[in-house]
Design a protein around this motif. Structure first.
Motif, PDB file in Angstrom:
ATOM      1  N   PHE A  73       0.859  -1.190   0.000  1.00 32.98           N
ATOM      2  CA  PHE A  73       0.000   0.000   0.000  1.00 32.98           C
ATOM      3  C   PHE A  73       0.897   1.243   0.000  1.00 32.98           C
ATOM      4  O   PHE A  73       1.793   1.352   0.831  1.00 32.98           O
ATOM      5  N   ASP A  74       0.649   2.166  -0.909  1.00 33.72           N
ATOM      6  CA  ASP A  74       1.310   3.474  -0.906  1.00 33.72           C
ATOM      7  C   ASP A  74       0.220   4.519  -0.693  1.00 33.72           C
ATOM      8  O   ASP A  74      -0.670   4.660  -1.532  1.00 33.72           O
ATOM      9  N   VAL A  92       4.097   3.890   3.396  1.00 32.81           N
ATOM     10  CA  VAL A  92       4.158   2.610   2.683  1.00 32.81           C
ATOM     11  C   VAL A  92       3.983   1.497   3.707  1.00 32.81           C
ATOM     12  O   VAL A  92       4.574   1.538   4.794  1.00 32.81           O
ATOM     13  N   ARG A  93       3.133   0.542   3.354  1.00 32.83           N
ATOM     14  CA  ARG A  93       3.026  -0.681   4.163  1.00 32.83           C
ATOM     15  C   ARG A  93       3.059  -1.857   3.207  1.00 32.83           C
ATOM     16  O   ARG A  93       2.311  -1.866   2.225  1.00 32.83           O
ATOM     17  N   ALA A 100       6.692  -8.108   7.098  1.00 30.47           N
ATOM     18  CA  ALA A 100       5.790  -6.947   6.981  1.00 30.47           C
ATOM     19  C   ALA A 100       6.564  -5.702   7.409  1.00 30.47           C
ATOM     20  O   ALA A 100       7.168  -5.684   8.486  1.00 30.47           O
ATOM     21  N   TRP A 101       6.553  -4.717   6.554  1.00 33.20           N
ATOM     22  CA  TRP A 101       7.343  -3.519   6.868  1.00 33.20           C
ATOM     23  C   TRP A 101       6.587  -2.236   6.498  1.00 33.20           C
ATOM     24  O   TRP A 101       5.590  -2.273   5.771  1.00 33.20           O
ATOM     25  N   ALA A 120       1.356  -5.752  11.535  1.00 30.50           N
ATOM     26  CA  ALA A 120       1.819  -6.833  10.662  1.00 30.50           C
ATOM     27  C   ALA A 120       0.721  -7.875  10.469  1.00 30.50           C
ATOM     28  O   ALA A 120       0.501  -8.367   9.362  1.00 30.50           O
ATOM     29  N   ALA A 121       0.018  -8.181  11.556  1.00 31.73           N
ATOM     30  CA  ALA A 121      -1.067  -9.163  11.472  1.00 31.73           C
ATOM     31  C   ALA A 121      -2.161  -8.679  10.521  1.00 31.73           C
ATOM     32  O   ALA A 121      -2.700  -9.444   9.722  1.00 31.73           O
ATOM     33  N   THR A 122      -2.466  -7.394  10.603  1.00 39.48           N
ATOM     34  CA  THR A 122      -3.476  -6.813   9.708  1.00 39.48           C
ATOM     35  C   THR A 122      -3.067  -6.970   8.261  1.00 39.48           C
ATOM     36  O   THR A 122      -3.847  -7.385   7.399  1.00 39.48           O
ATOM     37  N   LEU A 123      -1.825  -6.635   7.986  1.00 40.66           N
ATOM     38  CA  LEU A 123      -1.330  -6.687   6.616  1.00 40.66           C
ATOM     39  C   LEU A 123      -1.328  -8.126   6.086  1.00 40.66           C
ATOM     40  O   LEU A 123      -1.683  -8.377   4.928  1.00 40.66           O
ATOM     41  N   LYS A 124      -0.964  -9.048   6.950  1.00 38.75           N
ATOM     42  CA  LYS A 124      -0.948 -10.459   6.530  1.00 38.75           C
ATOM     43  C   LYS A 124      -2.363 -10.947   6.213  1.00 38.75           C
ATOM     44  O   LYS A 124      -2.546 -11.779   5.332  1.00 38.75           O
TER      45      LYS A 124
END
Lengths: 246, 399
Positions: A73-74, A92-93, A100-101, A120-124
């Motif tokens: 995501f930008d 940025v994610r 996850a960064w 990180a959990a959300t992004l995963k």
């Protein structure tokens, strides 16, 4: 006598979801609804351009996705508390399937950093290119038909997905269209952690159905994604998802 | 039948002389409802005709209207102002400075909405200056600092809208030692009485009449409570006591119930009131997380309410808590109601006309009237809808 009557009533009454499809039927119907197995398999990257809305402020956004579970995501102008549009900031994610960064959360932050566990959990949860209903057996997920559920007034089938890697998701498929109306993550939904995603404004792009509005409830807050442009199979290098060297 | 008659008397008693005026925060009865008829039932493509559009200084203050004048608040780098403008052109007639500018990352300037009564406009600046100014020219009649009751400027500034009841101006002050709710003599600003040991909650009190008893209903950090017109507590119910942010004012339901709601996962509560022997008893009917009004209050159509549950626009039966419909995509918006229509301002400036019915969410028109963050609720008066954000003010022909 009363017990017999009760038993008769129980036997004659339909179960709450006696008309429910099997989990296999539901998964197949979902796959057909979003474009079919062949079409889905032919897609390996997506680029979604639109608006990320937080606290009433619009932020231009680009999302890159790549099989199997790469996402980036930008988001332009999003400051740490979403107080106002901050043009000098780009958040940025990203997740490359392993790490996850994030980058640019505030004016002070410099360089990329590993996301804290909750983010990180959300992004995963958002990373998988395909919904876990697709090839669920092959992937080792377990599905359970929970029954009917109302989502924003839509009649849906509620499926519980126990992921092969651990954790549970709840998918709600619209009974008429078989498109997802909602996905919820069990155990999430803390003060800041997203617990559910609502999908709406489904439109067909290059033969696949894409939700052009996503409403994410994150505990006491919420975010909205408005997708304005979808590019199917654009060239996206793996490096886009990798954390830059600091 | 008797109950319906009483409700009618109650409503009539609270109306101003001209029902078409919108003299205070949330309209004639502080419930977000305008008493207008003959409004456009649907809007043309692109929205209703725009009468005028003018720049305005930053504020979350809503607009009050009397006849051909409107009143609101704004700010500039130097200070915060109460202003009067021509309702037909938007042109400023007078502008009176009340206090220094309050700044905040989410938006600068005043939060409170002026109240118009008789020859006077009453206004509260963010830093606590409460003032009465002459309606004709904006000249100062009196002013006072509500911090003298022991409060400090809260994080999101003083927000409450002055409530005029007979000769009193009643306001949440955040004062300590029994001074959270204060009655001022509206003519000179002198204190009539103080009440409530509670803490402030950015909330505006409302007037309610039940069984012939007029009393003030005020939401604080700790309670929803009723007070006599001389400041004696009549009843109270606890409501999410750990949360001190409850800007959505109490909403009277069917003449004998009070609905309160707040965000940050607080939820809502419905309280049944009964009048007997000159007293009012309260009973909690339910408390649940079914509606989380954040910045703006809901509106009621009998037992059906429409409001923003966090960032979801929602219709529900407030007695049974049954959800009727929801609509997303408008963010944490605001709304008012009139003539069976909902005028909904989305958080990003999209204005939507919606049928006020629990059957389904049905849009009858929309337009992108403003851009940027819009947290100020619309105003409807004399067939004109007024909207604003922290940069512009717009008048639209909706009749």
């Amino acid at each position: 006598m009363q017990a017999t009557l009760m038993l008769l009533l129980m036997l004659s009454a339909p179960t709450p979801f006696s008309d429910a499809p099997s989990v296999e039927e539901a998964a197949n119907n979902y796959l057909k609804a979003v474009g079919g197995a062949q079409k889905q398999a032919s897609i390996s990257t997506l680029k979604l351009t639109g608006m990320y809305v937080y606290n009433g402020i619009e932020h231009p956004m680009v999302i890159h996705r790549k099989r199997d579970d790469k996402v980036r995501f930008d988001i332009q102008g999003l400051n740490r508390f979403g107080t106002q549009f901050s043009p000098e900031i780009k958040v940025v994610r990203a997740y490359n399937g392993k790490e996850a960064w994030g980058m640019g959360e505030s004016r002070q932050s410099k360089g990329a950093y590993a996301l804290p566990a909750e983010a990180a959990a959300t992004l995963k949860n958002e990373a998988p290119f395909e919904c876990p209903l697709v090839d669920y057996k092959k992937k080792g997920h377990k599905l359970l038909m929970v029954g009917s559920a109302d989502v924003d007034g839509a009649d849906t089938w509620h499926l519980e997905v126990t992921l092969a890697g651990g954790g549970k998701q709840h998918w709600y498929l619209n009974k008429k269209t078989w498109l997802p109306a909602k996905m919820a993550v069990e155990g999430a939904g803390g003060r800041f952690a997203p617990g559910s995603w609502i999908f709406d404004e489904w439109r067909k792009v290059d033969g696949i159905m894409i939700a052009h509005f996503v409403f994410m409830e994150e505990g006491i807050f919420s975010r909205e994604y408005f997708i304005e442009k979808v590019e199917v199979n654009p060239t996206v290098q793996d490096s886009v998802f990798n954390k830059p060297a600091s | 039948m008797l109950l319906k008659g009483l409700c009618l008397i109650t409503m009539t008693a609270l109306l101003p002389v001209s029902a078409a005026d919108w003299l205070q925060f949330r309209g004639p009865n502080r419930d977000g409802v305008a008493i207008e008829k003959g409004l456009l039932r649907a809007w043309p493509e692109g929205g209703p005709k725009e009468f005028w559009r003018v720049p305005v200084g930053a504020a979350f203050s809503a607009i009050s209207v009397e006849g051909d004048k409107l009143y609101t608040m704004d700010s500039d780098d130097a200070g915060e102002y109460v202003l009067c403008a021509d309702a037909k052109t938007g042109k400023t007639i007078w502008r009176t400075e009340l206090d220094a500018l309050f700044t905040n990352n989410f938006g600068n300037g005043p939060r409170s909405t002026p109240t118009v009564e008789g020859d006077t406009v009453y206004a509260l600046a963010s830093r606590g200056t409460l003032a009465a100014v002459n309606k004709a020219d904006g000249s100062l009649i009196w002013k006072t600092d509500i911090k003298t009751f022991g409060s400090e400027i809260p994080t999101w500034a003083f927000c409450a809208a002055p409530l005029i009841v007979d000769d009193q101006l009643i306001l949440e002050t955040g004062g300590k030692d029994g001074k959270n709710l204060v009655s001022f003599n509206k003519k000179n600003g002198e204190v009539n009485w103080t009440a409530s040991n509670d803490d402030q909650a950015y909330s505006s009190p409302v007037l309610m009449e039940l069984g012939g008893i007029r009393h003030i209903v005020a939401l604080s950090k700790e309670h929803i409570a009723g007070f006599t017109l001389d400041g004696k507590e009549m009843w109270k119910q606890a409501f999410v006591q750990e949360l001190g942010i409850k800007p959505a004012p109490p909403l009277i339901i069917e003449g004998d119930k009070i609905f309160v709601s707040a965000s940050y996962d607080a939820g809502a509560k419905l309280v049944q009131l009964k009048a007997s022997g000159g007293e009012i008893q309260s009973e909690s009917l339910w408390e649940a997380k079914v509606m989380n009004n954040h910045f703006n209050g809901s509106v009621a159509q009998g037992r059906i309410i429409y409001g923003f549950h966090k960032a979801t626009f929602k219709c529900m039966d407030v007695v049974t808590q049954e959800q009727k419909w929801v609509k997303r995509g408008l963010g944490k918006g605001s709304l008012i109601m009139s003539d069976g229509l909902l005028f909904v301002m989305g958080e990003r400036g999209r204005l939507v006309l919606v049928e006020a019915t629990p059957k389904a969410y049905t849009e009858k028109g929309s337009m992108q009237v403003l851009t940027g963050r819009c947290w100020t609720q619309p105003t409807l008066s004399n067939g004109v809808l007024y909207v604003r954000n922290n940069k512009e003010m717009v008048a639209l022909k909706v009749k």
